[in-house]
Design an enzyme around this catalytic site. Structure first.
Site, mmCIF file in Angstrom:
data_model
loop_
_atom_site.group_PDB
_atom_site.id
_atom_site.type_symbol
_atom_site.label_atom_id
_atom_site.label_comp_id
_atom_site.label_asym_id
_atom_site.label_seq_id
_atom_site.Cartn_x
_atom_site.Cartn_y
_atom_site.Cartn_z
ATOM 1 N N HIS A 77 16.938 -10.041 -6.166
ATOM 2 C CA HIS A 77 17.888 -10.797 -6.982
ATOM 3 C C HIS A 77 18.791 -9.864 -7.763
ATOM 4 O O HIS A 77 18.398 -8.756 -8.123
ATOM 5 C CB HIS A 77 17.192 -11.819 -7.891
ATOM 6 C CG HIS A 77 16.254 -11.255 -8.909
ATOM 7 N ND1 HIS A 77 16.664 -10.892 -10.174
ATOM 8 C CD2 HIS A 77 14.927 -10.984 -8.859
ATOM 9 C CE1 HIS A 77 15.607 -10.441 -10.854
ATOM 10 N NE2 HIS A 77 14.541 -10.483 -10.081
ATOM 11 N N ASP A 79 20.589 -10.900 -10.570
ATOM 12 C CA ASP A 79 20.725 -11.206 -11.998
ATOM 13 C C ASP A 79 19.620 -10.499 -12.782
ATOM 14 O O ASP A 79 18.600 -10.091 -12.212
ATOM 15 C CB ASP A 79 20.679 -12.725 -12.253
ATOM 16 C CG ASP A 79 19.367 -13.377 -11.809
ATOM 17 O OD1 ASP A 79 18.776 -12.928 -10.804
ATOM 18 O OD2 ASP A 79 18.914 -14.324 -12.474
ATOM 19 N N ASP A 110 13.642 -4.412 -11.996
ATOM 20 C CA ASP A 110 13.667 -5.867 -11.788
ATOM 21 C C ASP A 110 15.098 -6.365 -11.834
ATOM 22 O O ASP A 110 15.591 -6.691 -12.877
ATOM 23 C CB ASP A 110 12.808 -6.540 -12.862
ATOM 24 C CG ASP A 110 12.758 -8.047 -12.718
ATOM 25 O OD1 ASP A 110 13.074 -8.543 -11.625
ATOM 26 O OD2 ASP A 110 12.426 -8.729 -13.706
ATOM 27 N N GLU A 144 17.642 -15.972 -10.245
ATOM 28 C CA GLU A 144 16.182 -15.888 -10.173
ATOM 29 C C GLU A 144 15.564 -15.981 -11.552
ATOM 30 O O GLU A 144 14.564 -16.667 -11.760
ATOM 31 C CB GLU A 144 15.762 -14.570 -9.495
ATOM 32 C CG GLU A 144 14.306 -14.525 -9.055
ATOM 33 C CD GLU A 144 13.319 -14.130 -10.148
ATOM 34 O OE1 GLU A 144 12.121 -14.412 -10.002
ATOM 35 O OE2 GLU A 144 13.742 -13.532 -11.158
ATOM 36 N N GLU A 145 16.153 -15.284 -12.496
ATOM 37 C CA GLU A 145 15.541 -15.173 -13.823
ATOM 38 C C GLU A 145 15.591 -16.475 -14.626
ATOM 39 O O GLU A 145 14.994 -16.573 -15.680
ATOM 40 C CB GLU A 145 16.201 -14.040 -14.620
ATOM 41 C CG GLU A 145 15.995 -12.645 -14.013
ATOM 42 C CD GLU A 145 14.545 -12.161 -14.083
ATOM 43 O OE1 GLU A 145 13.680 -12.932 -14.527
ATOM 44 O OE2 GLU A 145 14.287 -11.014 -13.675
ATOM 45 N N ASP A 170 9.646 -10.377 -0.770
ATOM 46 C CA ASP A 170 10.409 -10.437 -2.025
ATOM 47 C C ASP A 170 9.810 -9.437 -3.008
ATOM 48 O O ASP A 170 8.794 -8.790 -2.730
ATOM 49 C CB ASP A 170 10.359 -11.871 -2.593
ATOM 50 C CG ASP A 170 11.424 -12.134 -3.667
ATOM 51 O OD1 ASP A 170 12.284 -11.257 -3.900
ATOM 52 O OD2 ASP A 170 11.394 -13.230 -4.262
ATOM 53 N N HIS A 414 11.482 -6.904 -18.320
ATOM 54 C CA HIS A 414 11.824 -7.984 -19.264
ATOM 55 C C HIS A 414 11.674 -7.508 -20.714
ATOM 56 O O HIS A 414 11.753 -8.312 -21.645
ATOM 57 C CB HIS A 414 10.956 -9.240 -19.059
ATOM 58 C CG HIS A 414 11.293 -9.989 -17.813
ATOM 59 N ND1 HIS A 414 11.149 -11.351 -17.692
ATOM 60 C CD2 HIS A 414 11.788 -9.576 -16.627
ATOM 61 C CE1 HIS A 414 11.527 -11.735 -16.477
ATOM 62 N NE2 HIS A 414 11.912 -10.666 -15.817
#
Ligand SMILES: [Zn+2]
Length: 440
Positions: A77, A79, A110, A144-145, A170, A414
């Site tokens: 992903h 984003d 990520d 995705e997030e 993934d 994150h």
């Protein structure tokens, strides 16, 4: 600097922060990212069939030698989650600066690290005029997030085209160093299932009124009692098959006294689950559905009795439980008919992908080839990925990010100080390249 690392840096510098509130999303930034991606990977954009999904996600098809062989899907992903401005980043989160042999920035692990590594691998193979043995689809999501619908839309497009993938890969596990206390080698953990995210709301209602004349058993008291009851009635523990397999595989590397226990984990389930429950919140989450009361509400003023009190309960459902069975457990634990329980968000756990299978074997062999010190093993993921949508069209959905990560790096996801080692990232590129070359 290495030209490929340069590409990663350029793309990390474009702050593609997604948001559940579409008005907050800067579409221009996403356009800028996609334009930069096209510039950095010209062959990939020229020779692959490129489809935009919704507005900023991409689905690409690389035609293989055998049109009849089931294709593979590589996902990532583009984003990222927002940056907390008060977090103590050592280097600017969108600076992509190189310090101590690592690229620092939001998304390096990520998941732009994966996305760019996949593109570099494909671009290198295209430059060498290599053709994969079977079709390869790339699915790059932009929401995705925020649990957006883009991945579901990509699945819809594949379904329309009659694509039934052999396997889907993934983000997810990693070459995890310091993964298990007492186990020295890194673990190449491949997610074969993920917990389902579900949120319930408990609501108690009453007459309300002036706080100078309260009566017993009002909405706030009943909600408080329900919260305490939930805490005292956790879900029963059990050892899902992939977790038992993980213990079996790490047994030879575990401290001597633990080896027999780990090796026979599936037979000694009660013993193993008890030990994990006692070992702290993270190990405990491996062996049961968890619930956390995350939000509470009562009356809007200090001197007003609540006519309505609520509690939000966030559940992470372990494979084997369902939204329905978990909701029933909560109802029973609360044991109060005056409290209504509604499902705000329903997410089932993902089905378990096979381990004793050529597709898993291929991933494990590729891990063994590029990371010879690592122990490849399946595991159940705690976090959710876009790949859960692909379980609708494929029974082999695996989650693995081919980068070495320390415990500190895994915790930076994150959070702050996210960074990927330059050599580790290049090893990840080599991993994708080998996987694509070795497709049967
Ligand atoms: Zn991610």
């Amino acid at each position: 600097m290495d030209a490929d690392v340069e590409k990663l840096c350029r793309l990390v510098r474009i702050p593609t922060v997604s948001s559940t509130d579409e008005a907050e999303v800067d579409a221009e930034v996403f356009e800028r990212f996609l334009a930069a991606l096209a510039e950095e990977f010209p062959l990939l954009h020229e020779r692959l069939e490129v489809t935009r999904v919704r507005d900023h996600s991409l689905l690409l098809r690389w035609a293989g030698r055998d049109p009849d062989a089931a294709p593979v899907v590589l996902m990532a992903h583009l984003d990222v989650v927002p940056v907390d401005p008060t977090a103590p980043w050592q280097h600017p989160p969108f600076g992509a600066e190189v310090h101590d042999g690592a690229v620092w920035g939001r998304g390096t692990l990520d998941d732009k690290g994966s996305l760019v590594a996949t593109c570099v691998a494909v671009e290198r193979l295209l430059a060498a005029d290599a053709v994969p043995a079977r079709d390869v689809w790339l699915s790059f999501g932009a929401r995705e997030e925020v649990s957006g619908e883009d991945a579901a839309a990509a699945v819809g497009l594949l379904r329309e085209r009659g694509v039934a993938p052999w396997f889907v890969l993934d983000e997810g596990g990693a070459v995890a160093h310091q993964a298990f206390p007492g186990v020295a080698p890194p673990l190449g953990v491949v997610g074969v299932s993920e917990k389902g995210t579900t949120t319930l709301e408990l609501v108690a209602e009453g007459r309300g009124g002036h706080s100078s004349t309260p009566s017993r058993g009002g909405p706030t008291a009943r909600i408080a009692r329900a919260v305490v009851r939930l805490e005292s009635r956790p879900f029963p523990a059990r050892l899902p098959a992939p977790t038992a397999e993980l213990f079996r595989r790490i047994a030879p590397h575990a401290p001597l006294p633990l080896r027999p226990l780990f090796a026979a984990a599936s037979r000694l389930e009660p013993l193993v689950t008890r030990a994990l429950l006692a070992a702290g919140p993270e190990p405990a989450a491996l062996v049961r559905t968890t619930m956390a009361v995350t939000q509470l509400s009562g009356s809007p003023a200090h001197n007003v009795l609540a006519s309505r009190a609520t509690a939000a309960v966030n559940l992470r459902i372990l494979v084997g439980d369902t939204v329905a069975s978990a909701t029933e457990h909560v109802r029973r634990a609360v044991a109060d008919d005056s409290i209504t329980v509604t499902v705000l968000e329903a997410g089932e756990p993902s089905p378990v992908s096979p381990v004793d299978d050529p597709a898993f074997e291929l991933l494990a062999a590729t891990i063994a080839a590029e990371f010879p010190d690592a122990v490849p093993t399946p595991y159940v993921m705690m976090a959710a990925t876009d790949s859960r949508f692909f379980t609708a069209i494929c029974e082999r959905v695996y989650r693995f990010t081919p980068f070495r990560m320390t415990k500190e790096q895994r915790e930076s996801i994150h959070s702050y100080d996210e960074h990927v080692g330059v050599a580790d990232w290049l090893a990840g590129v080599a991993w994708y390249e080998r996987l694509l070359r070795d497709l049967p």
